[in-house]
Scaffold this motif. Structure first.
Motif, PDB file in Angstrom:
ATOM      1  N   LEU A 161       1.011  -1.249  -0.428  1.00 23.53           N
ATOM      2  CA  LEU A 161       0.155  -0.759  -0.003  1.00 23.53           C
ATOM      3  C   LEU A 161       0.806   0.810  -0.179  1.00 23.53           C
ATOM      4  O   LEU A 161       0.453   1.751  -0.550  1.00 23.53           O
ATOM      5  N   SER A 162       2.315   1.119   0.638  1.00 28.06           N
ATOM      6  CA  SER A 162       3.178   2.303   1.326  1.00 28.06           C
ATOM      7  C   SER A 162       3.535   2.259  -0.585  1.00 28.06           C
ATOM      8  O   SER A 162       3.648   4.063  -0.821  1.00 28.06           O
ATOM      9  N   LYS A 212      -3.024   2.981  -3.605  1.00 29.36           N
ATOM     10  CA  LYS A 212      -4.314   2.707  -3.103  1.00 29.36           C
ATOM     11  C   LYS A 212      -4.226   1.560  -3.541  1.00 29.36           C
ATOM     12  O   LYS A 212      -3.713   0.415  -3.684  1.00 29.36           O
ATOM     13  N   LEU A 255      -8.332  -1.645   6.539  1.00 26.83           N
ATOM     14  CA  LEU A 255      -7.299  -0.345   6.322  1.00 26.83           C
ATOM     15  C   LEU A 255      -8.514   0.727   6.700  1.00 26.83           C
ATOM     16  O   LEU A 255      -7.895   1.584   6.607  1.00 26.83           O
ATOM     17  N   PHE A 283      -5.926   3.744   7.166  1.00 31.43           N
ATOM     18  CA  PHE A 283      -5.082   4.027   6.224  1.00 31.43           C
ATOM     19  C   PHE A 283      -5.174   3.859   5.129  1.00 31.43           C
ATOM     20  O   PHE A 283      -4.750   4.768   4.081  1.00 31.43           O
ATOM     21  N   ILE A 284      -6.858   3.949   4.442  1.00 33.68           N
ATOM     22  CA  ILE A 284      -7.211   4.333   2.885  1.00 33.68           C
ATOM     23  C   ILE A 284      -8.441   5.837   3.335  1.00 33.68           C
ATOM     24  O   ILE A 284      -8.896   4.953   4.432  1.00 33.68           O
ATOM     25  N   ARG A 317      -8.050   5.583  -1.723  1.00 30.37           N
ATOM     26  CA  ARG A 317      -6.244   5.957  -1.413  1.00 30.37           C
ATOM     27  C   ARG A 317      -6.003   5.579  -0.175  1.00 30.37           C
ATOM     28  O   ARG A 317      -6.641   5.922   0.788  1.00 30.37           O
ATOM     29  N   THR A 318      -4.573   5.967  -0.129  1.00 29.51           N
ATOM     30  CA  THR A 318      -4.114   5.959   1.001  1.00 29.51           C
ATOM     31  C   THR A 318      -4.620   7.802   1.868  1.00 29.51           C
ATOM     32  O   THR A 318      -4.600   9.176   1.210  1.00 29.51           O
ATOM     33  N   THR A 319      -4.436   7.828   2.813  1.00 31.11           N
ATOM     34  CA  THR A 319      -5.120   9.062   4.007  1.00 31.11           C
ATOM     35  C   THR A 319      -3.228   9.611   4.750  1.00 31.11           C
ATOM     36  O   THR A 319      -2.276   9.135   4.513  1.00 31.11           O
ATOM     37  N   PHE A 323      -1.909   7.622   6.868  1.00 30.96           N
ATOM     38  CA  PHE A 323      -0.977   6.653   6.712  1.00 30.96           C
ATOM     39  C   PHE A 323       0.357   6.711   6.194  1.00 30.96           C
ATOM     40  O   PHE A 323       1.635   6.778   6.773  1.00 30.96           O
ATOM     41  N   ASN A 324       0.189   7.861   5.334  1.00 33.26           N
ATOM     42  CA  ASN A 324       1.563   8.272   4.925  1.00 33.26           C
ATOM     43  C   ASN A 324       2.664   8.670   5.994  1.00 33.26           C
ATOM     44  O   ASN A 324       3.639   8.585   5.055  1.00 33.26           O
TER      45      ASN A 324
END
Length: 179
Positions: free
Chosen positions: A129-130, A134, A151, A156-157, A162-164, A167-168
């Motif tokens: 995911l990283s 997405k 997730l 996390f999404i 999409r990643t939040t 999360f990033n």
């Protein structure tokens, strides 16, 4: 240390506190920042204030985080601050000595055990995911509804997959490298 949990509890547990990703984020944020306040963690992560405040309270009860005393703070101590020195208008927090020692033990082996205990194939999913950014970019084997729900629950999404920002930042602060 070897990265293991010295309390002989399951990965992600510390003195009876089940560490959620938001707890890891607060610990990693404070490690990077030195000292900071809850609203700045909210601003950076885009998580609700109540979630960050609850995580800080849990971590304080576990002895990993403590209030920072004093009325002013220098940039050398608060590394995310832009001004050389600021007067405190918030309650600032920092890692306790115990928290510093705990965070030092968080290595790739610990993270792998932690995320795999959190949900099925957690470590591989987080790394993929990283990399992809997405849910739809994950390998087909991970595009299962139960993983998508996990997730979403852990923020996390987004509902669109999409990643939040949370999360990033978590991945960046914990230095999780995609393949």
């Amino acid at each position: 240390m070897d990265g293991g949990n010295t309390q002989k509890e399951r990965p992600g547990s510390y003195r009876g506190l089940e560490l959620l990703p938001v707890h890891l984020y607060v610990l990693a944020h404070l490690k990077k920042a030195g000292v900071d306040y809850a609203k700045m963690m909210v601003k950076m992560s885009e998580l609700p204030l109540s979630l960050i405040e609850d995580a800080i309270r849990d971590l304080m009860e576990a002895g990993l985080v403590e209030r920072d005393s004093g009325s002013a703070i220098k940039r050398s101590k608060a590394r995310f601050k832009k001004a050389f020195e600021v007067h405190k208008h918030h309650t600032y927090y920092r890692l306790s000595r115990e928290g510093e020692l705990f965070v030092r033990r968080i290595d790739e082996k610990w993270l792998k055990e932690y995320f795999n205990a959190l949900f099925s194939d957690g470590w591989r999913v987080v790394k993929e995911l990283s990399r992809s950014g997405k849910f739809d970019g994950l390998p087909k084997e991970f595009q299962r509804e139960e993983i998508r729900e996990e997730l979403l629950v852990y923020r996390f999404i987004t509902p669109l997959g999409r990643t939040t920002r949370f999360f990033n930042l978590l991945v960046e602060f914990l230095e999780i490298r995609a393949r």
